[in-house]
Write a protein that holds these residues in place. Structure first.
Motif, PDB file in Angstrom:
ATOM      1  N   LEU A  95      30.591  30.982  46.643  1.00 33.92           N
ATOM      2  CA  LEU A  95      31.348  31.677  45.597  1.00 33.92           C
ATOM      3  C   LEU A  95      30.785  33.073  45.373  1.00 33.92           C
TER       4      LEU A  95
ATOM      5  N   THR B 233      31.996  35.227  48.330  1.00 35.04           N
ATOM      6  CA  THR B 233      33.428  35.500  48.198  1.00 35.04           C
ATOM      7  C   THR B 233      33.676  36.554  47.125  1.00 35.04           C
ATOM      8  N   SER B 234      32.908  36.486  46.029  1.00 28.43           N
ATOM      9  CA  SER B 234      33.017  37.501  44.983  1.00 28.43           C
ATOM     10  C   SER B 234      32.646  38.875  45.523  1.00 28.43           C
TER      11      SER B 234
ATOM     12  N   GLU C 108      35.479  40.120  47.703  1.00 28.61           N
ATOM     13  CA  GLU C 108      36.839  39.962  47.168  1.00 28.61           C
ATOM     14  C   GLU C 108      37.695  41.200  47.425  1.00 28.61           C
TER      15      GLU C 108
ATOM     16  N   ILE D 166      29.487  30.145  36.602  1.00 31.72           N
ATOM     17  CA  ILE D 166      29.709  31.543  37.001  1.00 31.72           C
ATOM     18  C   ILE D 166      28.524  32.415  36.570  1.00 31.72           C
TER      19      ILE D 166
ATOM     20  N   ASN E  97      26.584  34.641  39.263  1.00 31.28           N
ATOM     21  CA  ASN E  97      26.385  36.086  39.113  1.00 31.28           C
ATOM     22  C   ASN E  97      24.902  36.449  39.166  1.00 31.28           C
TER      23      ASN E  97
ATOM     24  N   THR F 154      26.225  39.418  41.765  1.00 32.50           N
ATOM     25  CA  THR F 154      27.641  39.776  41.804  1.00 32.50           C
ATOM     26  C   THR F 154      28.245  39.581  40.429  1.00 32.50           C
ATOM     27  N   THR F 155      29.525  39.903  40.292  1.00 27.49           N
ATOM     28  CA  THR F 155      30.298  39.614  39.081  1.00 27.49           C
ATOM     29  C   THR F 155      31.579  38.930  39.519  1.00 27.49           C
ATOM     30  N   LEU F 156      31.603  37.617  39.381  1.00 27.15           N
ATOM     31  CA  LEU F 156      32.737  36.826  39.868  1.00 27.15           C
ATOM     32  C   LEU F 156      33.900  36.952  38.886  1.00 27.15           C
ATOM     33  N   THR F 157      35.068  37.353  39.389  1.00 36.13           N
ATOM     34  CA  THR F 157      36.231  37.548  38.517  1.00 36.13           C
ATOM     35  C   THR F 157      37.425  36.678  38.905  1.00 36.13           C
ATOM     36  N   PHE F 158      37.441  36.097  40.112  1.00 38.05           N
ATOM     37  CA  PHE F 158      38.601  35.286  40.496  1.00 38.05           C
ATOM     38  C   PHE F 158      38.518  33.902  39.833  1.00 38.05           C
TER      39      PHE F 158
END
Length: 212
Positions: free
Chosen positions: A50, A53-54, A57, A82, A86, A91-95
């Motif tokens: 994850l 992927t973030s 993205e 999440i 992060n 990262t900063t996962l937004t999906f």
């Protein structure tokens, strides 16, 4: 449960997520979609997946593709996970991560394989095109992290081969030569591929990527 096959319409659903309620087909709109499943929150391999992927993205967005994950835990658990993703993956996962405690999505997409686990979803990937058709399926064991660079590569191939009479050879990457499909005659190929082609065999003809 009927196994989903390539070319089938991806099942629609309405389900809660870390980003609120998702009506899947509506959420996809005219985009490509990548739906990928996780056996549970706070699992180590999935945390790395994850996170990566973030990080990439934006590469999916360049290809008009949306990414969405699914895990059997609830939305509040996802939000806590999440934070870990992060922090550990920088990262900063937004999906969205779909919450699937009732296994609705897992059942629709045949993500529970009883001989592997009677409760946990296997780690599947579906690429779905703007017509909502399934174009790729991948299923990984729980111990092996997925290769999201490969999923981007397949997206590139699908989008290229949908628009030109070509196929992509082994290990093909964006910008490399492609194969002219056998149904195109040499005469037609000369018109369709002005950059020319090299015939290694009558059935194996290479041409520069036509949209480069």
């Amino acid at each position: 449960m009927t196994t989903l096959r390539l070319g089938d319409i991806a099942p629609d659903f309405e389900q809660n997520s870390s980003a609120g309620t998702i009506r899947f087909h509506e959420w996809l709109g005219d985009s490509w979609g990548v739906l990928f499943s996780h056996p549970a929150d706070f699992t180590p391999v999935c945390t790395t997946e994850l996170g990566y992927t973030s990080i990439v993205e934006g590469e999916f967005a360049k290809r008009n593709a949306k990414v969405i994950a699914v895990s059997v835990d609830g939305a509040e658990s996802h939000k806590k996970w999440i934070e870990d993703i992060n922090d550990t993956q920088n990262t900063t996962l937004t999906f969205p991560i779909l919450a699937d405690p009732d296994h609705k999505v897992a059942t629709l997409y045949d993500m529970i394989h009883p001989n592997a686990s009677t409760t946990a979803t296997v780690r599947s990937v579906f690429i779905i095109d703007p017509a909502k058709k399934i174009r790729l399926t991948l299923t990984y064991p729980a111990s092996t992290g997925r290769n999201f660079d490969e999923i981007l590569r397949v997206l590139d191939s699908l989008q290229l081969t949908d628009n030109y009479s070509v196929a992509t050879p082994v290990n093909w990457k964006q910008g490399e030569d492609v194969i002219i499909v056998p149904s195109i005659s040499d005469e037609v190929a000369k018109e369709k591929f002005p950059k020319g082609f090299k015939a290694l065999r009558p059935y194996l003809r290479l041409t520069p990527q036509p949209n480069k």
